[in-house]
Write a protein that holds these residues in place. Sequence first.
Motif, mmCIF file in Angstrom:
data_model
loop_
_atom_site.group_PDB
_atom_site.id
_atom_site.type_symbol
_atom_site.label_atom_id
_atom_site.label_comp_id
_atom_site.label_asym_id
_atom_site.label_seq_id
_atom_site.Cartn_x
_atom_site.Cartn_y
_atom_site.Cartn_z
ATOM 1 N N ILE A 106 0.918 -1.716 0.079
ATOM 2 C CA ILE A 106 -0.080 0.579 -0.522
ATOM 3 C C ILE A 106 0.918 1.202 0.319
ATOM 4 O O ILE A 106 1.003 2.189 -0.549
ATOM 5 C CB ILE A 106 -1.135 -0.007 0.909
ATOM 6 C CG1 ILE A 106 -1.954 -1.381 1.051
ATOM 7 C CG2 ILE A 106 -1.674 1.033 1.744
ATOM 8 C CD1 ILE A 106 -2.919 -1.235 2.681
ATOM 9 N N PHE A 135 -4.109 6.492 -0.370
ATOM 10 C CA PHE A 135 -3.254 5.216 -0.227
ATOM 11 C C PHE A 135 -2.166 5.412 1.338
ATOM 12 O O PHE A 135 -2.299 4.616 2.033
ATOM 13 C CB PHE A 135 -1.627 5.450 -0.827
ATOM 14 C CG PHE A 135 -2.713 4.588 -1.765
ATOM 15 C CD1 PHE A 135 -2.567 2.688 -2.387
ATOM 16 C CD2 PHE A 135 -2.850 4.524 -2.885
ATOM 17 C CE1 PHE A 135 -1.942 2.554 -3.064
ATOM 18 C CE2 PHE A 135 -3.440 4.093 -4.302
ATOM 19 C CZ PHE A 135 -3.135 2.708 -4.214
ATOM 20 N N TRP A 138 -5.062 5.183 4.260
ATOM 21 C CA TRP A 138 -5.378 3.740 3.953
ATOM 22 C C TRP A 138 -4.399 2.298 5.083
ATOM 23 O O TRP A 138 -4.973 2.264 5.655
ATOM 24 C CB TRP A 138 -5.168 3.375 2.975
ATOM 25 C CG TRP A 138 -6.062 1.801 2.439
ATOM 26 C CD1 TRP A 138 -5.730 0.735 3.521
ATOM 27 C CD2 TRP A 138 -5.791 1.223 1.726
ATOM 28 N NE1 TRP A 138 -6.748 -0.683 2.905
ATOM 29 C CE2 TRP A 138 -6.325 -0.331 1.798
ATOM 30 C CE3 TRP A 138 -5.780 1.252 -0.167
ATOM 31 C CZ2 TRP A 138 -6.320 -1.099 0.662
ATOM 32 C CZ3 TRP A 138 -5.383 0.067 -0.906
ATOM 33 C CH2 TRP A 138 -5.310 -0.565 -0.681
ATOM 34 N N ARG A 139 -2.468 3.092 4.791
ATOM 35 C CA ARG A 139 -2.006 2.731 5.669
ATOM 36 C C ARG A 139 -1.892 2.706 6.830
ATOM 37 O O ARG A 139 -2.289 1.895 7.653
ATOM 38 C CB ARG A 139 -0.167 2.433 4.727
ATOM 39 C CG ARG A 139 0.316 2.089 5.876
ATOM 40 C CD ARG A 139 2.285 2.940 4.662
ATOM 41 N NE ARG A 139 3.230 2.064 6.049
ATOM 42 C CZ ARG A 139 3.096 2.671 7.244
ATOM 43 N NH1 ARG A 139 2.655 3.208 7.618
ATOM 44 N NH2 ARG A 139 4.437 2.057 7.967
#
Length: 232
Positions: A106, A135, A138-139
């Motif tokens: 990711i 991203f 999200w990580r």
Amino acid sequence: MISRKATARLVGLLYLGIGIPGVITLTYFPTRFLVPRDPAATAARIESAKALYRVCLLADLTMGFLNVCLGVVLYQFFKDVHKGWARLLFALLIVQTPMYLALMLIQTGPLVLLSGASYWSAFTAAQLQALAHGFLTWRENGVAAMSLYWGLWLLPVAILTYKSGFLPRLLGIAVGIAGVSYVITALSWFVVPALHPTLFWAASPLYGLGELGFILYLLIKGVRTEQVRAAA
């Protein structure tokens, strides 16, 4: 045949070895590159330090590799105490490796999105920056969710330490408190995500007491005796 004391020192070194890249990828990386709610600033930070960004990717890979090594050595260290708990400990450590690798994948997304490649010409710069920011967000959410396993694997460590006879029972209790603290703070992310950062850092002294205490005891003292005492 390697002695139990030597194995204890190896466990301590591997655990410490995981902690060093862990600080880089889990603490330094988000503060260095992710600017909350500001995709343009986040993209600028990534583009200005791509080499450092890639070092953080390497830290994730290093953690995954050392996790496997630590699982194998800890199983050997504790298998004479109770094979069932030692196997559970091994499994809970090993399952984290693909999680670290998934987070690393990711994390590569922003590098691709901000590469300036011609195939991204259909998107505006602002759109690509927003995707890169997404991203990294999200990580961060993935890290918070998987932190549940940071606590779960410590619980069999605590039980095995307490039952071992060659490590102090008080050390087992401290590790158990650290494990329960990780589990509680991780569950808060699922239930009340807004409170998770506050709870996670508020509980950090409990993590440190258990984990650092375990590492330092193994590195400095090793074990109380070379004799293997059967579990009661």
